[in-house]
Design an enzyme around this catalytic site. Structure first.
Site, mmCIF file in Angstrom:
data_model
loop_
_atom_site.group_PDB
_atom_site.id
_atom_site.type_symbol
_atom_site.label_atom_id
_atom_site.label_comp_id
_atom_site.label_asym_id
_atom_site.label_seq_id
_atom_site.Cartn_x
_atom_site.Cartn_y
_atom_site.Cartn_z
ATOM 1 N N HIS A 263 0.854 -1.185 0.000
ATOM 2 C CA HIS A 263 0.000 0.000 0.000
ATOM 3 C C HIS A 263 0.883 1.225 0.000
ATOM 4 O O HIS A 263 1.945 1.224 0.631
ATOM 5 C CB HIS A 263 -0.911 0.016 1.235
ATOM 6 C CG HIS A 263 -2.060 0.940 1.083
ATOM 7 N ND1 HIS A 263 -1.983 2.280 1.391
ATOM 8 C CD2 HIS A 263 -3.298 0.724 0.610
ATOM 9 C CE1 HIS A 263 -3.138 2.840 1.118
ATOM 10 N NE2 HIS A 263 -3.962 1.929 0.646
ATOM 11 N N ASP A 314 -8.068 -5.312 -0.445
ATOM 12 C CA ASP A 314 -8.484 -6.142 -1.579
ATOM 13 C C ASP A 314 -8.190 -7.622 -1.347
ATOM 14 O O ASP A 314 -8.815 -8.481 -1.952
ATOM 15 C CB ASP A 314 -7.788 -5.668 -2.864
ATOM 16 C CG ASP A 314 -8.262 -4.289 -3.274
ATOM 17 O OD1 ASP A 314 -9.466 -4.038 -3.166
ATOM 18 O OD2 ASP A 314 -7.424 -3.470 -3.671
HETATM 19 N N1 COA Z 1 4.162 -7.660 -4.441
HETATM 20 C C1 COA Z 1 5.512 -7.740 -4.481
HETATM 21 N N2 COA Z 1 6.316 -6.699 -4.161
HETATM 22 C C2 COA Z 1 5.732 -5.549 -3.794
HETATM 23 C C3 COA Z 1 4.331 -5.397 -3.734
HETATM 24 C C4 COA Z 1 3.554 -6.506 -4.077
HETATM 25 N N3 COA Z 1 2.213 -6.428 -4.051
HETATM 26 N N4 COA Z 1 4.031 -4.142 -3.347
HETATM 27 C C5 COA Z 1 5.190 -3.528 -3.162
HETATM 28 N N5 COA Z 1 6.220 -4.364 -3.436
HETATM 29 C C6 COA Z 1 7.645 -4.039 -3.370
HETATM 30 C C7 COA Z 1 8.016 -3.170 -4.549
HETATM 31 O O1 COA Z 1 8.395 -3.958 -5.673
HETATM 32 C C8 COA Z 1 9.156 -2.367 -3.991
HETATM 33 O O2 COA Z 1 10.296 -3.174 -4.006
HETATM 34 P P1 COA Z 1 11.749 -2.572 -4.342
HETATM 35 O O3 COA Z 1 11.998 -1.570 -3.250
HETATM 36 O O4 COA Z 1 12.649 -3.741 -4.321
HETATM 37 O O5 COA Z 1 11.615 -1.934 -5.693
HETATM 38 C C9 COA Z 1 8.763 -2.164 -2.518
HETATM 39 O O6 COA Z 1 7.870 -3.245 -2.209
HETATM 40 C C10 COA Z 1 8.082 -0.828 -2.260
HETATM 41 O O7 COA Z 1 6.920 -0.731 -3.055
HETATM 42 P P2 COA Z 1 6.513 0.501 -3.964
HETATM 43 O O8 COA Z 1 6.330 0.025 -5.372
HETATM 44 O O9 COA Z 1 7.477 1.622 -3.742
HETATM 45 O O10 COA Z 1 5.155 0.900 -3.381
HETATM 46 P P3 COA Z 1 4.157 1.970 -3.981
HETATM 47 O O11 COA Z 1 3.695 2.775 -2.834
HETATM 48 O O12 COA Z 1 4.687 2.681 -5.166
HETATM 49 O O13 COA Z 1 2.983 1.020 -4.541
HETATM 50 C C11 COA Z 1 1.101 -0.363 -4.608
HETATM 51 C C12 COA Z 1 1.893 0.644 -3.777
HETATM 52 C C13 COA Z 1 -0.231 -0.609 -3.913
HETATM 53 C C14 COA Z 1 0.838 0.204 -6.019
HETATM 54 C C15 COA Z 1 1.893 -1.669 -4.713
HETATM 55 O O14 COA Z 1 2.124 -2.181 -3.414
HETATM 56 C C16 COA Z 1 1.204 -2.704 -5.580
HETATM 57 O O15 COA Z 1 1.323 -2.660 -6.815
HETATM 58 N N6 COA Z 1 0.456 -3.672 -4.968
HETATM 59 C C17 COA Z 1 -0.252 -4.663 -5.726
HETATM 60 C C18 COA Z 1 -1.554 -4.111 -6.249
HETATM 61 C C19 COA Z 1 -2.586 -3.917 -5.173
HETATM 62 O O16 COA Z 1 -2.829 -4.776 -4.360
HETATM 63 N N7 COA Z 1 -3.219 -2.736 -5.211
HETATM 64 C C20 COA Z 1 -4.252 -2.365 -4.277
HETATM 65 C C21 COA Z 1 -3.794 -1.229 -3.439
HETATM 66 S S1 COA Z 1 -4.973 -0.861 -2.160
#
Ligand code: COA
Length: 374
Positions: A263, A314
């Site tokens: 998140h 979710d």
């Molecule tokens: N699965 C695997 N790795 C994940 C992850 C996931 N669901 N969510 C975050 N990470 C990892 C990222 O790859 C990143 O790794 P890195 O530092 O090695 O590059 C690290 O955790 C930090 O994540 P980041 O991408 O900076 O978080 P964000 O704030 O930009 O993105 C989301 C947040 C929600 C977009 C992201 O967690 C995601 O895509 N989740 C899956 C989709 C989802 O469930 N969305 C509903 C949100 S309520």
């Protein structure tokens, strides 16, 4: 930092874009309040209609106010033959989020007050959207399966009526309660992508139907609302609990995103997950199918141990909706049926103290050059 290299917060991470009195997301304590009330308390003690009233009015309703709110919502549920006709004309394989986005846009063409952006008119339009969105979602879903629409029933609550128009029947009270809880948990969440989209559209002076149409477009994405469907597809692909951990290890090997985890704001746990998980577990008991929740438990434990990443709302909502009997393509439209409350509260707040939302970009393209001779 030099003048030519401004600080860029990619994805607006950590940027506080405005004030808001609608909800407070507190990642340091994994908590969330709507108008000051903890979301878990609202989920356990209130109906979705009471929470919608709270979001729109700042206070919980008394008995008379709730009665009036319910009556108004129930009285606005019907959609016109024209919209039914448009829905029947959608391609059979239309994505349900595209279908509800188009239906809301069409409702804007029909609404007598679309262009009126006064607060009073916006509130009346918000009520009409709240009431009609489930009818449109259900009609589109049923049409995609070759089924006739079911007329909404004004005697039913919002949650009961949702089951009625989608499935043609109302399930046991504990199933309706679990669904109602999910609607409450999905209703509002600060400046998330779809809400910020709705506020940006509102900031130009555009109307509620435009803001909600844009909000739905943003919510469709798998990084936002689309994740609840992706979670259920993932569980279905894994198939059984004994395969969950190995499946996850395969994802780690490819550095793939695991849907339903992570998140932007909560880094130590999503405040809404324990409540939704409790009700998803109840659904598993009611249906007598523990497979999905067992798989979920194993995936969540492994993600935490290996990646230190927690599930988001979710994650339990996906299997909960499946256990309630909804087809997967309905999961994100259900999010729309709930989030219209939060979007409308933010649109009203934005209108009340508006300034055009218009950030800057740092140009990295070709340097200024002369036109080639022609
Ligand atoms: N699965 C695997 N790795 C994940 C992850 C996931 N669901 N969510 C975050 N990470 C990892 C990222 O790859 C990143 O790794 P890195 O530092 O090695 O590059 C690290 O955790 C930090 O994540 P980041 O991408 O900076 O978080 P964000 O704030 O930009 O993105 C989301 C947040 C929600 C977009 C992201 O967690 C995601 O895509 N989740 C899956 C989709 C989802 O469930 N969305 C509903 C949100 S309520």
């Amino acid at each position: 930092m030099s003048e030519t290299e401004p600080e860029i917060r990619k994805g607006l991470v950590g940027v506080v874009a405005d004030v808001s009195a609608v909800s407070k997301v507190m990642p340091e304590t994994n908590s969330l309040t709507y108008r000051g009330y903890a979301v878990q308390d609202l989920a356990e003690n209130c109906s979705f209609e009471e929470v919608a009233y709270l979001l729109w009015n700042g206070e919980l309703p008394d008995a008379d106010q709730l009665k009036a709110f319910r009556a108004e919502e129930a009285g606005e549920r019907a959609i016109t033959p024209a919209l039914h006709g448009v829905i029947r004309a959608f391609p059979q394989d239309a994505h349900p989020m595209d279908a509800i986005r188009t239906a809301v846009s069409f409702l804007g063409l029909e609404d007598p007050e679309t262009a009126d952006v006064s607060e009073a008119a916006t509130r009346r339009k918000a009520m009409r959207l709240l009431a009609k969105i489930p009818t449109a979602i259900a009609a589109a879903h049923r049409a995609s399966k070759g089924l006739a629409p079911v007329e909404p029933d004004p005697k039913l609550t919002f949650a009961e009526n949702f089951f009625h128009v989608v499935l043609g029947k109302v399930p046991a009270p504990e199933v309706v309660k679990a669904f109602d809880v999910s609607l409450i948990l999905y209703a509002e969440h600060g400046f998330n992508a779809s809400t910020f989209t709705a506020r940006t559209i509102t900031s130009t002076g555009a109307d509620l139907h435009g803001a909600v149409t844009g909000g739905i477009a943003a919510l469709k994405g798998p990084l936002h609302g689309g994740a609840n469907e992706a979670v259920m597809h993932m569980l279905a692909e894994i198939g059984e609990p004994s395969k969950a951990v190995a499946w996850l290890e395969g994802k780690f090997d490819h550095k793939a995103l695991v849907m339903g985890f992570g998140h932007r704001v909560y880094k130590n746990g999503d405040s809404r997950v324990p409540t939704m998980t409790k009700y998803a577990e109840k659904m598993a008991e009611v249906v007598g199918d523990r497979r999905w929740m067992e798989m979920s438990r194993l995936l969540a434990a492994e993600m935490l141990t290996k990646k230190k990443i927690h599930p988001n709302l979710d994650f339990p909502a996906g299997p909960a909706y499946h256990l309630m009997g909804f087809d997967i393509p309905l999961f994100t439209p259900i999010f729309v049926a709930s989030r219209i409350t939060g979007w409308a509260a933010h649109v009203i707040e934005q209108q009340a103290d508006n300034r055009l939302i218009r950030p800057l970009s740092h140009y990295t393209g070709a340097a200024q050059r002369s036109m080639p001779a022609r």
